[in-house]
Scaffold this motif. Sequence first.
Motif, PDB file in Angstrom:
ATOM      1  N   THR A  41     -11.576  -5.187   7.470  1.00  0.00           N
ATOM      2  CA  THR A  41     -12.667  -4.176   6.799  1.00  0.00           C
ATOM      3  C   THR A  41     -12.529  -3.645   5.452  1.00  0.00           C
ATOM      4  O   THR A  41     -13.742  -3.239   4.839  1.00  0.00           O
ATOM      5  CB  THR A  41     -12.696  -3.156   7.816  1.00  0.00           C
ATOM      6  N   SER A  42     -11.426  -3.616   4.738  1.00  0.00           N
ATOM      7  CA  SER A  42     -11.471  -3.119   3.397  1.00  0.00           C
ATOM      8  C   SER A  42     -10.144  -3.662   2.730  1.00  0.00           C
ATOM      9  O   SER A  42      -9.148  -3.601   3.200  1.00  0.00           O
ATOM     10  CB  SER A  42     -11.337  -1.481   3.621  1.00  0.00           C
ATOM     11  N   GLN A  43     -10.529  -4.303   1.445  1.00  0.00           N
ATOM     12  CA  GLN A  43      -9.339  -4.771   0.645  1.00  0.00           C
ATOM     13  C   GLN A  43      -8.707  -3.767  -0.192  1.00  0.00           C
ATOM     14  O   GLN A  43      -9.356  -2.685  -0.236  1.00  0.00           O
ATOM     15  CB  GLN A  43     -10.086  -6.060  -0.309  1.00  0.00           C
ATOM     16  N   PHE A  44      -7.665  -4.275  -0.969  1.00  0.00           N
ATOM     17  CA  PHE A  44      -6.890  -3.313  -1.892  1.00  0.00           C
ATOM     18  C   PHE A  44      -7.733  -3.197  -3.220  1.00  0.00           C
ATOM     19  O   PHE A  44      -8.273  -4.267  -3.429  1.00  0.00           O
ATOM     20  CB  PHE A  44      -5.649  -3.947  -2.119  1.00  0.00           C
ATOM     21  N   GLY A  45      -7.721  -1.965  -3.757  1.00  0.00           N
ATOM     22  CA  GLY A  45      -8.294  -1.894  -5.093  1.00  0.00           C
ATOM     23  C   GLY A  45      -9.225  -0.713  -4.877  1.00  0.00           C
ATOM     24  O   GLY A  45      -9.469   0.147  -3.937  1.00  0.00           O
ATOM     25  N   PHE A  46     -10.411  -0.332  -6.043  1.00  0.00           N
ATOM     26  CA  PHE A  46     -11.222   0.545  -5.970  1.00  0.00           C
ATOM     27  C   PHE A  46     -12.450   0.231  -4.997  1.00  0.00           C
ATOM     28  O   PHE A  46     -12.719  -1.129  -4.834  1.00  0.00           O
ATOM     29  CB  PHE A  46     -11.529   0.720  -7.364  1.00  0.00           C
ATOM     30  N   ARG A  47     -12.746   1.357  -4.465  1.00  0.00           N
ATOM     31  CA  ARG A  47     -14.030   0.994  -3.368  1.00  0.00           C
ATOM     32  C   ARG A  47     -14.643   2.340  -3.401  1.00  0.00           C
ATOM     33  O   ARG A  47     -14.112   3.413  -3.941  1.00  0.00           O
ATOM     34  CB  ARG A  47     -13.407   0.616  -2.049  1.00  0.00           C
ATOM     35  N   ARG A  48     -15.849   2.266  -2.769  1.00  0.00           N
ATOM     36  CA  ARG A  48     -16.654   3.385  -2.455  1.00  0.00           C
ATOM     37  C   ARG A  48     -16.071   4.055  -1.236  1.00  0.00           C
ATOM     38  O   ARG A  48     -15.997   3.714  -0.236  1.00  0.00           O
ATOM     39  CB  ARG A  48     -18.205   2.975  -2.208  1.00  0.00           C
ATOM     40  N   ASP A  49     -16.014   5.237  -1.234  1.00  0.00           N
ATOM     41  CA  ASP A  49     -15.150   6.297  -0.331  1.00  0.00           C
ATOM     42  C   ASP A  49     -15.927   6.269   0.908  1.00  0.00           C
ATOM     43  O   ASP A  49     -17.221   6.639   0.640  1.00  0.00           O
ATOM     44  CB  ASP A  49     -14.691   7.535  -0.834  1.00  0.00           C
TER      45      ASP A  49
ATOM     46  N   ASN B 165      -5.116   1.948  -1.472  1.00  0.00           N
ATOM     47  CA  ASN B 165      -3.818   1.348  -1.814  1.00  0.00           C
ATOM     48  C   ASN B 165      -3.416   0.643  -0.748  1.00  0.00           C
ATOM     49  O   ASN B 165      -2.165   0.200  -0.845  1.00  0.00           O
ATOM     50  CB  ASN B 165      -2.687   2.582  -1.847  1.00  0.00           C
ATOM     51  N   GLY B 166      -4.095   0.072   0.028  1.00  0.00           N
ATOM     52  CA  GLY B 166      -3.669  -0.670   0.913  1.00  0.00           C
ATOM     53  C   GLY B 166      -4.802  -1.758   1.573  1.00  0.00           C
ATOM     54  O   GLY B 166      -6.038  -1.873   1.014  1.00  0.00           O
ATOM     55  N   VAL B 167      -4.812  -2.273   2.710  1.00  0.00           N
ATOM     56  CA  VAL B 167      -5.860  -3.407   3.315  1.00  0.00           C
ATOM     57  C   VAL B 167      -5.957  -2.692   4.838  1.00  0.00           C
ATOM     58  O   VAL B 167      -5.059  -2.357   5.442  1.00  0.00           O
ATOM     59  CB  VAL B 167      -5.411  -4.918   3.394  1.00  0.00           C
ATOM     60  N   ASP B 168      -7.122  -2.717   5.178  1.00  0.00           N
ATOM     61  CA  ASP B 168      -7.677  -2.336   6.568  1.00  0.00           C
ATOM     62  C   ASP B 168      -7.645  -3.392   7.696  1.00  0.00           C
ATOM     63  O   ASP B 168      -8.521  -4.512   7.236  1.00  0.00           O
ATOM     64  CB  ASP B 168      -8.865  -1.420   6.447  1.00  0.00           C
ATOM     65  N   PHE B 169      -7.234  -3.280   8.790  1.00  0.00           N
ATOM     66  CA  PHE B 169      -7.425  -4.275   9.776  1.00  0.00           C
ATOM     67  C   PHE B 169      -8.138  -3.598  10.967  1.00  0.00           C
ATOM     68  O   PHE B 169      -7.474  -2.795  11.466  1.00  0.00           O
ATOM     69  CB  PHE B 169      -5.853  -4.781  10.428  1.00  0.00           C
ATOM     70  N   ALA B 170      -9.325  -4.276  11.317  1.00  0.00           N
ATOM     71  CA  ALA B 170      -9.782  -3.554  12.672  1.00  0.00           C
ATOM     72  C   ALA B 170      -9.758  -4.376  13.741  1.00  0.00           C
ATOM     73  O   ALA B 170      -9.948  -5.676  13.655  1.00  0.00           O
ATOM     74  CB  ALA B 170     -11.328  -3.393  12.152  1.00  0.00           C
TER      75      ALA B 170
ATOM     76  N   ASN C  41      -0.658  -4.946  -3.711  1.00  0.00           N
ATOM     77  CA  ASN C  41      -1.702  -5.438  -2.801  1.00  0.00           C
ATOM     78  C   ASN C  41      -0.924  -6.274  -1.902  1.00  0.00           C
ATOM     79  O   ASN C  41      -0.363  -7.251  -1.837  1.00  0.00           O
ATOM     80  CB  ASN C  41      -2.585  -6.725  -3.603  1.00  0.00           C
ATOM     81  N   PRO C  42      -1.155  -5.785  -0.343  1.00  0.00           N
ATOM     82  CA  PRO C  42      -0.413  -6.394   0.592  1.00  0.00           C
ATOM     83  C   PRO C  42      -0.704  -7.647   0.735  1.00  0.00           C
ATOM     84  O   PRO C  42       0.169  -8.784   1.556  1.00  0.00           O
ATOM     85  CB  PRO C  42      -0.573  -5.489   1.972  1.00  0.00           C
ATOM     86  N   MET C  43      -1.801  -8.527   0.524  1.00  0.00           N
ATOM     87  CA  MET C  43      -2.345  -9.575   0.707  1.00  0.00           C
ATOM     88  C   MET C  43      -1.491 -10.697  -0.080  1.00  0.00           C
ATOM     89  O   MET C  43      -1.607 -11.745   0.275  1.00  0.00           O
ATOM     90  CB  MET C  43      -3.616  -9.668   0.168  1.00  0.00           C
ATOM     91  N   ILE C  44      -0.768 -10.258  -1.136  1.00  0.00           N
ATOM     92  CA  ILE C  44       0.082 -11.095  -1.875  1.00  0.00           C
ATOM     93  C   ILE C  44       1.269 -11.783  -0.980  1.00  0.00           C
ATOM     94  O   ILE C  44       1.438 -12.667  -0.789  1.00  0.00           O
ATOM     95  CB  ILE C  44       0.717 -10.466  -3.157  1.00  0.00           C
ATOM     96  N   PHE C  45       1.729 -10.546  -0.048  1.00  0.00           N
ATOM     97  CA  PHE C  45       2.981 -10.800   0.714  1.00  0.00           C
ATOM     98  C   PHE C  45       2.256 -11.683   2.025  1.00  0.00           C
ATOM     99  O   PHE C  45       3.005 -12.635   2.283  1.00  0.00           O
ATOM    100  CB  PHE C  45       3.429  -9.717   1.254  1.00  0.00           C
ATOM    101  N   ILE C  46       1.192 -11.419   2.334  1.00  0.00           N
ATOM    102  CA  ILE C  46       0.562 -11.950   3.812  1.00  0.00           C
ATOM    103  C   ILE C  46       0.095 -13.509   3.371  1.00  0.00           C
ATOM    104  O   ILE C  46       0.446 -14.625   3.870  1.00  0.00           O
ATOM    105  CB  ILE C  46      -0.618 -11.314   4.018  1.00  0.00           C
ATOM    106  N   LYS C  47      -0.642 -13.645   2.086  1.00  0.00           N
ATOM    107  CA  LYS C  47      -1.006 -15.077   1.572  1.00  0.00           C
ATOM    108  C   LYS C  47       0.399 -15.836   1.215  1.00  0.00           C
ATOM    109  O   LYS C  47       0.506 -17.077   1.620  1.00  0.00           O
ATOM    110  CB  LYS C  47      -1.711 -15.024   0.615  1.00  0.00           C
ATOM    111  N   ALA C  48       1.296 -15.229   0.600  1.00  0.00           N
ATOM    112  CA  ALA C  48       2.611 -15.840   0.109  1.00  0.00           C
ATOM    113  C   ALA C  48       3.274 -16.537   1.511  1.00  0.00           C
ATOM    114  O   ALA C  48       3.491 -17.841   1.570  1.00  0.00           O
ATOM    115  CB  ALA C  48       3.367 -15.080  -0.495  1.00  0.00           C
TER     116      ALA C  48
END
Length: 442
Positions: A321-329, A339-344, A430-437
Amino acid sequence: MRTRLAIKIHSVLERYFPERRVFLKSDSDTRFIRLRPGTQLFVFAGCSALVAWAIIATAILLMDSIGSGNFREQAKRDQSTYQARLSDLSAQRNGRAEEAAAAQERFNAALKQISVMQSELLASETHRRELETGIEVIQSTLRDTMKEREAARQKLAALEGGTGENGASTTQTAQSSAPIDILADALARTAQERDQVVIDAQDALLEAEELSQELALVRDQNDAIFRQLEEAMTVSVAPLDKMFRSAGMPTDRMLETVRRGYSGQGGPLMPLSFSTRGEDQSPDTLRANRLLNQMDRLNMYRIAAQKAPFANPVKNAFRFTSQFGFRRDPKTGGRRMHNGVDFAAGNGTPLYATADGVVTHAGWSSGYGRLVKIQHEFGIETRYAHMSKLRVKTGQRVSRGQRIGDMGASGRVTGVHLHYEVRVGGKAVNPMIFIKAANDVF
């Protein structure tokens, strides 16, 4: 002017809304209510507004119902697509795991074959040296024999010349014939020995040539085995090296850390050495040592992969539901760093540790809600926020895949989800670096 305008308005209203009277009759009296055009217009406008509101409200409800149905259908389609993607990723992971196991088996078989070939190579090298030593001894003996034969010939010639010149008597000839017979027998034996030595030397040369051919064949076989092993090492080590580099981890420093803490039986692989006299190593020895270094590097990579968070914290069906990086609060609407990723997923969905480590925090933490922090090797920390229930305590050692809590909506959230962070040296990555790796290798 106002009176005329009022009269015109009244006449228009009289045309569409003529004055009416409603009679109310009782037993003793009769009364009536006069409905003026203005009153009728007001009542008509009110009823029209009520009907219009009912129509608009009904349309809104119908549109909302249709939109909700479409959204649910879209959500089901997205869920089906994501589950299919997860199935594909799982199949790919299993396939790569089988390929890695097969490569490991091929590597072990090749390693055993290398050990046998090295033993045969050492035996053939020892035999070759023994033959060379024997050939040198035979050649030395042959040279000595030829020298003795030449000396005997010179003595015989001297004896024969002395007898012709002096004209000795028959008695002296009979006396001198005995040494000549002895010398002749010695020369015959020497010639036989010489011929045998020549035959032995020729046989030794033939055997040396056969051994050279066998040695060349062994070297070709060793070269083929080395090539297979080098290809297997490249296939095995390259993906792991790429995985760690894509995760932003300094591989050399990481492997040195693992090597310092190595605790397996036998210790790291040691380089080969076939000489105790300080001689230069052969090309095969250098090549074997390079393979051993790659094997040691592969072993260190596997140990490091088990200690780093190359895994997914959620194993059930979920969506990002939300990726790592700048976003609208989602609360304030401003632009902020995430600072992370969101899993719903559903409330109470199990959450798992992504690597071995020690729990440094398990409790409430401001906007994180119920938070678990785990410290791993190589200065890596993982954070699991907004839990509904904690299943670990501070100071507890956990393993990869161990359940540490349940998904929830505690803290500063807009709904049920997991906020997952990975920090290296205190800095969020970015946690997705570890997950994708991990998906690319395991």
